[in-house]
Write an enzyme that holds these catalytic residues in place. Sequence first.
Site, PDB file in Angstrom:
ATOM      1  CG  ASP A   8      -0.404   0.257   2.519  1.00  0.00           C
ATOM      2  OD1 ASP A   8       0.851   0.340   2.616  1.00  0.00           O
ATOM      3  OD2 ASP A   8      -1.163   0.382   3.506  1.00  0.00           O
ATOM      4  CG  HIS A   9      -0.591   4.812   1.553  1.00  0.00           C
ATOM      5  ND1 HIS A   9      -1.716   4.023   1.598  1.00  0.00           N
ATOM      6  CD2 HIS A   9      -0.500   5.416   2.773  1.00  0.00           C
ATOM      7  CE1 HIS A   9      -2.296   4.155   2.788  1.00  0.00           C
ATOM      8  NE2 HIS A   9      -1.574   4.988   3.511  1.00  0.00           N
ATOM      9  CB  CYS A  65       0.658  -2.370   4.630  1.00  0.00           C
ATOM     10  SG  CYS A  65       0.299  -3.376   6.082  1.00  0.00           S
ATOM     11  CB  THR A  67       1.775  -2.728  10.938  1.00  0.00           C
ATOM     12  OG1 THR A  67       0.572  -3.129  10.247  1.00  0.00           O
ATOM     13  CG2 THR A  67       1.539  -1.430  11.691  1.00  0.00           C
ATOM     14  CB  ILE A  69      -0.922  -6.009  10.870  1.00  0.00           C
ATOM     15  CG1 ILE A  69       0.223  -6.131  11.881  1.00  0.00           C
ATOM     16  CG2 ILE A  69      -2.163  -6.753  11.399  1.00  0.00           C
ATOM     17  CD1 ILE A  69      -0.023  -5.384  13.197  1.00  0.00           C
ATOM     18  CG  HIS A  98       8.502 -25.094  11.449  1.00  0.00           C
ATOM     19  ND1 HIS A  98       8.608 -24.954  12.822  1.00  0.00           N
ATOM     20  CD2 HIS A  98       9.617 -25.783  11.069  1.00  0.00           C
ATOM     21  CE1 HIS A  98       9.727 -25.537  13.242  1.00  0.00           C
ATOM     22  NE2 HIS A  98      10.363 -26.028  12.200  1.00  0.00           N
ATOM     23  CG  HIS A 133       6.830 -28.774  10.230  1.00  0.00           C
ATOM     24  ND1 HIS A 133       6.510 -28.238  11.459  1.00  0.00           N
ATOM     25  CD2 HIS A 133       8.145 -29.132  10.304  1.00  0.00           C
ATOM     26  CE1 HIS A 133       7.582 -28.241  12.238  1.00  0.00           C
ATOM     27  NE2 HIS A 133       8.585 -28.784  11.561  1.00  0.00           N
TER      28      HIS A 133
HETATM   29  C1  RB5 Z   1      -1.860   2.858   6.618  1.00  0.00           C
HETATM   30  O1  RB5 Z   1      -1.843   4.033   7.344  1.00  0.00           O
HETATM   31  C2  RB5 Z   1      -1.696   1.663   7.562  1.00  0.00           C
HETATM   32  O2  RB5 Z   1      -2.840   1.527   8.358  1.00  0.00           O
HETATM   33  C3  RB5 Z   1      -1.428   0.407   6.778  1.00  0.00           C
HETATM   34  O3  RB5 Z   1      -0.311   0.565   5.970  1.00  0.00           O
HETATM   35  C4  RB5 Z   1      -1.143  -0.831   7.611  1.00  0.00           C
HETATM   36  O4  RB5 Z   1      -0.197  -0.588   8.586  1.00  0.00           O
HETATM   37  C5  RB5 Z   1      -2.336  -1.548   8.122  1.00  0.00           C
HETATM   38  O5  RB5 Z   1      -2.261  -2.650   8.682  1.00  0.00           O
END
Ligand code: RB5
Length: 149
Positions: A8-9, A65, A67, A69, A98, A133
């Site tokens: 993403d950005h 991205c 994080t 996550i 694994h 595994h």
């Molecule tokens: C974008 O601001 C941020 O929320 C996204 O890149 C990511 O970290 C989400 O999990």
Amino acid sequence: MKFYIATDHAGYAVKGYIKDLLTDRGHDVIDLGPDSADRVDYPDYGRTCAEAVRDDVGSFGIVVCGTGIGISISANKVPGIRAALCHDAYTAEMARAHNNAQILGMGERVVGKGVIESILDAFINTEFEGGRHAGRVEKINAIDAEYKR
Ligand code: RB5
């Protein structure tokens, strides 16, 4: 190895760096976007990368991205995909050995370029161990099959 990459950005700034590392090591990289650092939604790119890997058996994916996550969670919604969010070389090695992960997730706001390189090398250079595994990965696949509409 053949890699699809999407961010993403908040992961865009390291995309070129990751692509260069992979091509320098002789791997093929297909960039699924975005093409600028303009604000986008990570589920769109996690999904796109996961669908590409699902449809190209034997390929791998990288999603980034802020994080790591959100884009990893999104990729994991595609049945059959195992996307592993990794923070260091050890987690990347285990994701392959694994979990037989096909997609590597990273957080641009979490790891620096040196750590990204060590994560990539661990992911690339580790084979799935199979054995005990394999049955666990099959159980993951069975969850997908059970909930697939
Ligand atoms: C974008 O601001 C941020 O929320 C996204 O890149 C990511 O970290 C989400 O999990």
